[in-house]
Design an enzyme around this catalytic site. Structure first.
Site, PDB file in Angstrom:
ATOM      1  N   CYS A   7      -0.506   3.989   2.267  1.00  0.00           N
ATOM      2  CA  CYS A   7      -0.280   3.850   3.755  1.00  0.00           C
ATOM      3  C   CYS A   7       1.338   4.031   4.148  1.00  0.00           C
ATOM      4  O   CYS A   7       1.525   4.455   5.168  1.00  0.00           O
ATOM      5  CB  CYS A   7      -0.493   2.423   4.151  1.00  0.00           C
ATOM      6  SG  CYS A   7      -2.048   1.893   3.416  1.00  0.00           S
ATOM      7  N   ASP A   8       2.426   3.454   3.256  1.00  0.00           N
ATOM      8  CA  ASP A   8       3.681   3.349   3.685  1.00  0.00           C
ATOM      9  C   ASP A   8       4.545   4.493   2.830  1.00  0.00           C
ATOM     10  O   ASP A   8       5.902   4.422   3.185  1.00  0.00           O
ATOM     11  CB  ASP A   8       4.187   2.008   3.441  1.00  0.00           C
ATOM     12  CG  ASP A   8       3.283   0.908   4.460  1.00  0.00           C
ATOM     13  OD1 ASP A   8       2.794   1.431   5.408  1.00  0.00           O
ATOM     14  OD2 ASP A   8       3.047  -0.279   4.064  1.00  0.00           O
ATOM     15  N   CYS A  52       0.916  -1.262   0.081  1.00  0.00           N
ATOM     16  CA  CYS A  52      -0.040  -0.030   0.012  1.00  0.00           C
ATOM     17  C   CYS A  52       0.792   1.346  -0.084  1.00  0.00           C
ATOM     18  O   CYS A  52       1.713   1.611   0.980  1.00  0.00           O
ATOM     19  CB  CYS A  52      -1.061  -0.051   1.354  1.00  0.00           C
ATOM     20  SG  CYS A  52      -1.965   1.603   1.535  1.00  0.00           S
TER      21      CYS A  52
END
Ligand code: NAP
Length: 318
Positions: free
Chosen positions: A149-150, A146
């Site tokens: 997200c990261d 993701c």
């Protein structure tokens, strides 16, 4: 309201929706407006895979694009406004249950047992894994599924992206905000993703390509340090240094266990078979969104299918 301990089978909710992505939330919106009592179960945050997208550019009505989680929050607010009840819990099994000569469904969740007259499976999918050495051990330590997200962990770092579909290309473009260099590793010499995304990745100065290449292993002790790559045409194996690897090799459907009903519901690739009205082979069970066997997986198609499922649930319950 319908927990087994309190009320064995007496209070049966009209419909239970499994999954709170675009398909499930649209079904919930429509059912709530039909005034059909509905509970939607979502194991995480409403929105499903859309939450992993930075910007959605192809959902009509937003010419400038809209942030994935923002769009999904609006879906949720709209459904709740019309009365949809959402419970954050994982649905474990769905099984048939006879009550007063009618077949209802027993829905066992991580938070108790519920009963319903109809079920809509809108549980989408989850990212495929590569299944190579190092992947599992280094997940969260340089291996990610993701970008949204990261991505921020990879500021000024060199990263690799695996996959050549829309997700890989969109995420590669998003990750250019952070990474200093991105190499898209693709097993063929032609991308699968849409032409407009291809134009953008080809023209981006930070994005390079490693064609006809597969990942054999992800190396590193506490953090990703390098990848072992193989060129499938020449057979050449080399070590590719990088600090992160994002894997976007598609999704596989995810759903609760259906026990005995499973073989009637699922095709050979693991997707749920429905007709054009979102009905499965079992009366009272409907499916919509990415979990369905179909050709196009988009937010707009998921919405249309959610609305269709709701319409035919209403017809059935009437
Ligand atoms: P996808 O279209 O199935 O693409 C997966 C990619 O990963 C393909 O390029 C595939 O290679 C590669 N791949 C699969 N297994 C692999 C393996 N074991 N090792 C290496 N490479 C592997 O998946 P997706 O990109 O996640 O998209 C899923 C669906 O969502 C698609 O219908 C897509 O159009 C849609 N989507 C749409 C948007 C949008 O319109 N904005 C955004 C995201 C996703 P091959 O090409 O060789 O098969």
């Amino acid at each position: 309201m319908v927990k087994e301990q309190e009320n064995p089978q007496k209070n049966i909710v009209d419909t239970i929706i499994v999954g709170g992505g675009p398909a499930g939330l649209t079904a919930g919106l429509y059912l709530s407006r039909y005034r059909i009592e509905t509970i939607l179960f979502e194991k995480g945050i409403s929105g499903g895979q859309v939450n992993l997208s930075e910007v959605i550019e192809n959902y009509p009505g937003f010419p400038e694009g809209i942030i994935g989680p923002d769009l999904m929050q609006r879906f949720e607010q709209q459904a709740i406004k019309f009365g949809l009840k959402i419970i954050n819990s994982t649905v474990l099994t769905v099984s048939p249950e006879k009550y007063e000569n009618k077949t209802n469904f027993k829905i066992s969740t991580a938070d108790g047992i519920f009963y319903s007259k109809a079920v809509i499976i809108a549980s989408g999918g989850e990212p495929n894994k590569l299944g190579v050495p190092g992947e599992q051990e280094l997940t969260g330590r340089g291996v990610s599924y993701c970008g949204t997200c990261d991505g921020a962990f990879f500021r000024e770092k060199e990263i690799a992206i695996v996959g050549g579909g829309d997700t890989a290309l969109e995420e590669a473009l998003f990750l250019t905000k952070f990474a200093s260099k991105i190499t898209i590793i693709h097993r063929r010499d032609e991308l699968r993703g849409s032409k407009i995304l291809q134009e953008r990745v080809f023209n981006h100065p930070k994005i390079k390509f490693s064609w006809s290449t597969i990942v054999l292993a992800i190396n590193g002790e506490t953090q990703v340090k390098s990848l072992q790559l193989k060129n499938v045409q020449s057979g050449e194996i080399n070590t590719f240094p990088c600090q992160g690897i994002f894997i976007f090799t598609g999704y596989r459907p995810a759903y609760p266990s259906f026990g005995e009903m499973q073989k009637q519901l699922i095709n050979e690739n693991g997707y749920i078979i429905t007709d054009g009205n979102m009905k499965t082979a079992i009366e009272g069970i409907f499916a919509c969104g990415d979990v369905r066997a179909k050709g196009l997986r988009q937010i707009v198609t998921a919405c249309g299918e959610g609305a269709t499922a709701a319409f035919f649930v209403e017809a059935l319950l009437k």
